[in-house]
Motif scaffolding. Sequence first.
Motif, PDB file in Angstrom:
ATOM      1  N   SER A  66      11.235  45.236  -1.996  1.00  0.00           N
ATOM      2  CA  SER A  66      11.086  44.201  -3.026  1.00  0.00           C
ATOM      3  C   SER A  66       9.653  43.710  -3.142  1.00  0.00           C
ATOM      4  O   SER A  66       9.271  43.133  -4.162  1.00  0.00           O
ATOM      5  N   SER A  67       8.841  43.926  -2.106  1.00  0.00           N
ATOM      6  CA  SER A  67       7.447  43.464  -2.140  1.00  0.00           C
ATOM      7  C   SER A  67       6.503  44.528  -2.674  1.00  0.00           C
ATOM      8  O   SER A  67       5.296  44.303  -2.745  1.00  0.00           O
ATOM      9  N   CYS A  68       7.010  45.704  -3.040  1.00  0.00           N
ATOM     10  CA  CYS A  68       6.153  46.779  -3.540  1.00  0.00           C
ATOM     11  C   CYS A  68       5.739  46.497  -4.978  1.00  0.00           C
ATOM     12  O   CYS A  68       6.494  45.907  -5.755  1.00  0.00           O
ATOM     13  N   SER A  69       4.540  46.933  -5.336  1.00  0.00           N
ATOM     14  CA  SER A  69       4.044  46.786  -6.707  1.00  0.00           C
ATOM     15  C   SER A  69       3.694  48.152  -7.257  1.00  0.00           C
ATOM     16  O   SER A  69       3.606  49.143  -6.521  1.00  0.00           O
ATOM     17  N   ILE A  70       3.440  48.202  -8.549  1.00  0.00           N
ATOM     18  CA  ILE A  70       3.143  49.484  -9.201  1.00  0.00           C
ATOM     19  C   ILE A  70       1.762  49.987  -8.830  1.00  0.00           C
ATOM     20  O   ILE A  70       1.410  51.133  -9.085  1.00  0.00           O
TER      21      ILE A  70
END
Length: 745
Positions: free
Chosen positions: A54-58
Amino acid sequence: MSVGPLGVLSDGFSSALAQPLKSSLPTQSFFAPGYTGSPRKFLNTLIYRSSELSSCSIQAKQDGSACAYMAFLLLMVMIGVVVPVVTTLYCCGFCIGRFGGERMQCCGAACKQPNCGGMRPSTEYGKKETRCCVCAVLFLFLIILTTALLGFLSTYQMSADVQSVIAAMESTLSLPNSLSREINSSVVNISLGLPSQVPLVNSKLDFSSSLVAPRDSVSSALKQLAKNFTSLQSDVEIQGQCQTLRFNGTSVTYDQTSRNFQSSSPALVVPLNDIMCCSQENQHGCLLLSHSGNCHFGNSTSMCPCCCTCLIQGLKIQAAISDLPTVASINALSSDNSISIAKLNSTLMNFTSLVQNAMVQYTQYFDLIDAALRPVKSSLGNQAGVIAGSVSIWALTAVAAGLAVFGFVMSRTSLWWTSYACGWVSNFLFFVLFGVSSLVVIPFGDICSGLPLTSQDPLPWLVTFTKDLNAQELNPILLRLNQDCLVRSNPTGQLWQVVGYSRQSMLEAFAPFNFTTRLSSSLRQLELGSSYTYWKQEVNASLTTARGLSEGYLSGMSGNTAYTSYESSISASWNRVSSSLDHFNSAQAAWETKVAEAKGQLQQASSQLGVLLGSVVDELTASGNCSIMNEAYMAVRSPMCLHLSKSLDSMWVLFFILALEWYPMFLVICRGVKHSQQRRGISKVDPSTQIIPTDIAEVKDEGSKEGEDGKESVQVVTEEAPRKKKKKKSKEDGDEAMARKRAAK
């Protein structure tokens, strides 16, 4: 499961369209290709630490990380959302320009026509252009209809493949119970055959009773021989036993426990079996037995004779008696070495309990695979829902394209714009489905690239299911289960090897029942413990010593009457020793004969026991043939990766293709609306500004004249093309008629 020829259809779309599309995606901008990098890390994180995703970004593009893979999936979702949003903005702007009428004439500035941005025809369309529009509508309708039909069939095939995977998974998870039943059945069959085989072997192992009597005879003969040697020594040593023992001039004593002659100095130790008696008093390297007193033979006095040979032989006989096997040990050869059927069955049952450890690992492993498939099963597992949903979405786009055809045939702008609106919905929906389905299709394809095929190394895949992707954390039973049974990278693997038992290990497990080796050793010990040969020439040294011929104790007394009597008593004692020695040799020969017979019987028992235990191990090994596990594994992998993965790819790429097909359809609809307006008799706003197309000049009034200034007049439209009057006019026709009157004024 292939539904008719649909499996071939899915395979074709997957290889011809989906795989090239996947290879063209910018995956290398996020992570390196191959399962063992970011895809494996992503799946591992999804299983054990899903909250971290959930903490990953593009923007996360660190190769080998779960977030790099997640960023790529987010990019695919964004493509599926952003493109239809931009399309929506464009379509809204276009509709505002089109329906804004004369107030939005600025929208037509680009095409230099007064009604380009309005609802009316921008120009007078010829028959050729109309035919092109018809062909374009029909062609795009057929393309969209065909794509929709293929999409529905692919979705139906995908749903059937999901059901095949679910059924294969359920069958695979039920395999441990059926396999355990088969193994238990094999063990029961082995157990039922034991009562007819074990007694035959036990009968060959019962030979102790025939050994007791010969052993007692040997023991009795040895005791009598010892007694006669003691009597001989007493006769030789006429004034009491000789006490002084010297070896090379050093006093020594005999230790019965170690059976050594040793002095106070630890350096001097002579074993009993290596000792020999001295023939002269000053001889070295031998044992000298002496007496401190003198002996009287009549009127003669001399050193007292000593029988060193009698002493040595007596000690050896006592050692032989001690080495003789006891009756209890002989009886134990049969009583302790018979095979117990109950104990043999108990050992067999222990193997069945070991299999349960492998079955537990098997179930846990497929539970993990099932967990990885859970998103697919939860979203696509309801076949009725999937089919109903697919009918609605694929039918919507086909109906939308069909409305455009009906709009042209009936010259109804409302049908055209309904087709346009439904097409926009289809375009939006299929782009979103393309983006969202990427969350399933792309990871599913990577999972299949990681799942090992038969004979491949399963270690890179199994590391996925360790918390830290560390091969050292991998359960060795799970690793052997895959190598020997599921993937069979070890083609000779057995289920028993999974739990740590090779054929040799099994034989060792049954070693306590193989008494033949131990019995052979025991019989050898019996043979050695009672195998003594006493030669008369060896023992005759006692008589020689008694006469004093070699040691010189009694030299010159041969004519003495007392010495003659002494010599006669010694000869009588020697005769008794010789007789007992003959009796011992006979008993020894009988004993050796019985031992040889026992060894022959034992050899037969060994052969039969080897056959029995070998057959038990062979049948047990055969029951552990786990090729059925490989079949069960491939029964799950094949529908997953050879069918479901391809049908998902096919459905996914058709989402994308159908969304793209609506862009040319939008253009054709926009032009087709104006063609329908013209067919209904509605022309442009200002008829004086348009050049008449040559293919419709025949329905117009023609005229030309020259003015006073010599300029040519332009051929213009004087009246609208004749058209058939309709019995009833709609409100729309009335509005258009009023517009023509205003234009005429």
